[in-house]
Design a protein around this motif. Structure first.
Motif, PDB file in Angstrom:
ATOM      1  N   GLN A  51      26.105 -18.328 -22.882  1.00 53.20           N
ATOM      2  CA  GLN A  51      24.761 -18.612 -23.355  1.00 53.20           C
ATOM      3  C   GLN A  51      24.035 -19.484 -22.336  1.00 53.20           C
ATOM      4  O   GLN A  51      24.624 -20.389 -21.753  1.00 53.20           O
ATOM      5  N   LEU A  52      22.752 -19.228 -22.140  1.00 52.18           N
ATOM      6  CA  LEU A  52      21.951 -20.102 -21.284  1.00 52.18           C
ATOM      7  C   LEU A  52      21.491 -21.328 -22.063  1.00 52.18           C
ATOM      8  O   LEU A  52      21.525 -22.446 -21.554  1.00 52.18           O
ATOM      9  N   ARG A  66      25.504 -21.043 -14.817  1.00 54.25           N
ATOM     10  CA  ARG A  66      24.075 -20.891 -15.116  1.00 54.25           C
ATOM     11  C   ARG A  66      23.235 -21.131 -13.866  1.00 54.25           C
ATOM     12  O   ARG A  66      22.268 -20.416 -13.609  1.00 54.25           O
ATOM     13  N   GLU A  82      18.514 -11.209 -13.708  1.00 52.45           N
ATOM     14  CA  GLU A  82      19.442 -11.247 -14.844  1.00 52.45           C
ATOM     15  C   GLU A  82      19.246 -12.535 -15.646  1.00 52.45           C
ATOM     16  O   GLU A  82      19.286 -12.522 -16.881  1.00 52.45           O
ATOM     17  N   PHE A  83      19.017 -13.632 -14.955  1.00 51.61           N
ATOM     18  CA  PHE A  83      18.760 -14.902 -15.616  1.00 51.61           C
ATOM     19  C   PHE A  83      17.533 -14.768 -16.528  1.00 51.61           C
ATOM     20  O   PHE A  83      17.552 -15.206 -17.686  1.00 51.61           O
ATOM     21  N   MET A 112      16.212 -12.052 -17.843  1.00 53.28           N
ATOM     22  CA  MET A 112      16.469 -11.145 -18.963  1.00 53.28           C
ATOM     23  C   MET A 112      17.208 -11.886 -20.078  1.00 53.28           C
ATOM     24  O   MET A 112      16.843 -11.801 -21.258  1.00 53.28           O
ATOM     25  N   ARG A 113      18.235 -12.639 -19.693  1.00 51.46           N
ATOM     26  CA  ARG A 113      18.999 -13.391 -20.692  1.00 51.46           C
ATOM     27  C   ARG A 113      18.135 -14.456 -21.349  1.00 51.46           C
ATOM     28  O   ARG A 113      18.201 -14.663 -22.568  1.00 51.46           O
ATOM     29  N   ILE A 153      15.769 -12.933 -23.932  1.00 52.03           N
ATOM     30  CA  ILE A 153      16.470 -12.537 -25.161  1.00 52.03           C
ATOM     31  C   ILE A 153      16.832 -13.767 -25.997  1.00 52.03           C
ATOM     32  O   ILE A 153      16.647 -13.781 -27.224  1.00 52.03           O
ATOM     33  N   GLU A 154      17.333 -14.802 -25.336  1.00 51.66           N
ATOM     34  CA  GLU A 154      17.753 -15.996 -26.074  1.00 51.66           C
ATOM     35  C   GLU A 154      16.571 -16.749 -26.669  1.00 51.66           C
ATOM     36  O   GLU A 154      16.653 -17.288 -27.777  1.00 51.66           O
TER      37      GLU A 154
END
Length: 230
Positions: free
Chosen positions: A2-3, A65, A75-76, A78-79, A82-83
């Motif tokens: 998880q970020l 991270r 990619e960072f 995108m995550r 979403i989060e």
């Protein structure tokens, strides 16, 4: 991985708020870039090296991270998108606002990371309350933080004056640094217990008093990290 995660301080209950943070290794310790370009003595006593930060798996996640941010920014992003979407939905379902501290141990200027910058600006417009502590003297980016009340200036041994935009100043210890003259000190409305909760911007303006922890507690006033109001 998880970020956006929580910790003991972020997790303290504040009525009406759901609080998360982005935990990455500070300074150059992740080996991919400088995440705290204005760092001083605070780097040596950072809470990143205390508590859960002593656990190899936690430290590895914080490093991962930072590596993802610098080496795979798409990619960072995108995550992160979403989060933030999931976290905002969770907060709204609970009747809460979402607050996110973007630099828990780092001090990044997000405008220097163009892809992430766009994501943060978009979610700020959707109601996510981003906030931070910083040693940067530049005025906070209003497109992310809304206004300067959501940015707390972190006083350090290298500080010579409080930036004109600062409504909040954080201080480690139970006394005020000698560099803050009495007239500056009287400008603020209150002394706030920064260990009680993290949402300083819910109050007017003031000095956020943080108790020394980990290595900072051991170093104490003898190091010059904490000194007395003249």
């Amino acid at each position: 991985m998880q970020l956006l995660t929580s910790n003991n301080k972020l997790g303290k209950s504040v009525s009406g708020w759901h609080i998360l943070g982005l935990h990455m290794l500070p300074g150059i310790s992740a080996g991919v870039g400088d995440l705290c370009p204005q760092r001083g003595e605070c780097y040596q006593v950072c809470l990143a090296w205390a508590g859960h930060g002593l656990r190899p798996n936690v430290r590895q996640a914080r490093k991962a991270r930072a590596v993802l941010l610098f080496r795979k920014p798409d990619e960072f992003c995108m995550r992160l998108h979403i989060e933030l979407e999931d976290a905002l939905c969770t907060a709204k379902d609970a009747g809460c606002c979402l607050a996110v501290r973007l630099n828990v141990f780092s001090d990044i200027l997000w405008s220097e990371h163009s892809a992430v910058y766009g994501v943060l600006r978009a979610w700020a417009r959707k109601g996510v309350r981003f906030y931070d502590y910083t040693k940067h003297t530049e005025e906070p980016d209003r497109s992310i933080y809304g206004d300067s009340t959501r940015m707390c200036y972190s006083w350090s041994e290298r500080s010579t004056a409080v930036p004109s935009w600062a409504e909040w100043v954080s201080v480690v210890g139970d006394v005020v640094p000698s560099g803050l003259c009495r007239s500056q000190f009287m400008h603020w409305e209150e002394l706030a217990d920064g260990d009680k909760d993290d949402l300083f911007f819910l109050r007017g303006s003031g000095i956020q008093m943080l108790s020394p922890k980990g290595l900072a507690r051991k170093k104490g006033a003898a190091s010059g990290f904490v000194s007395v109001l003249p």
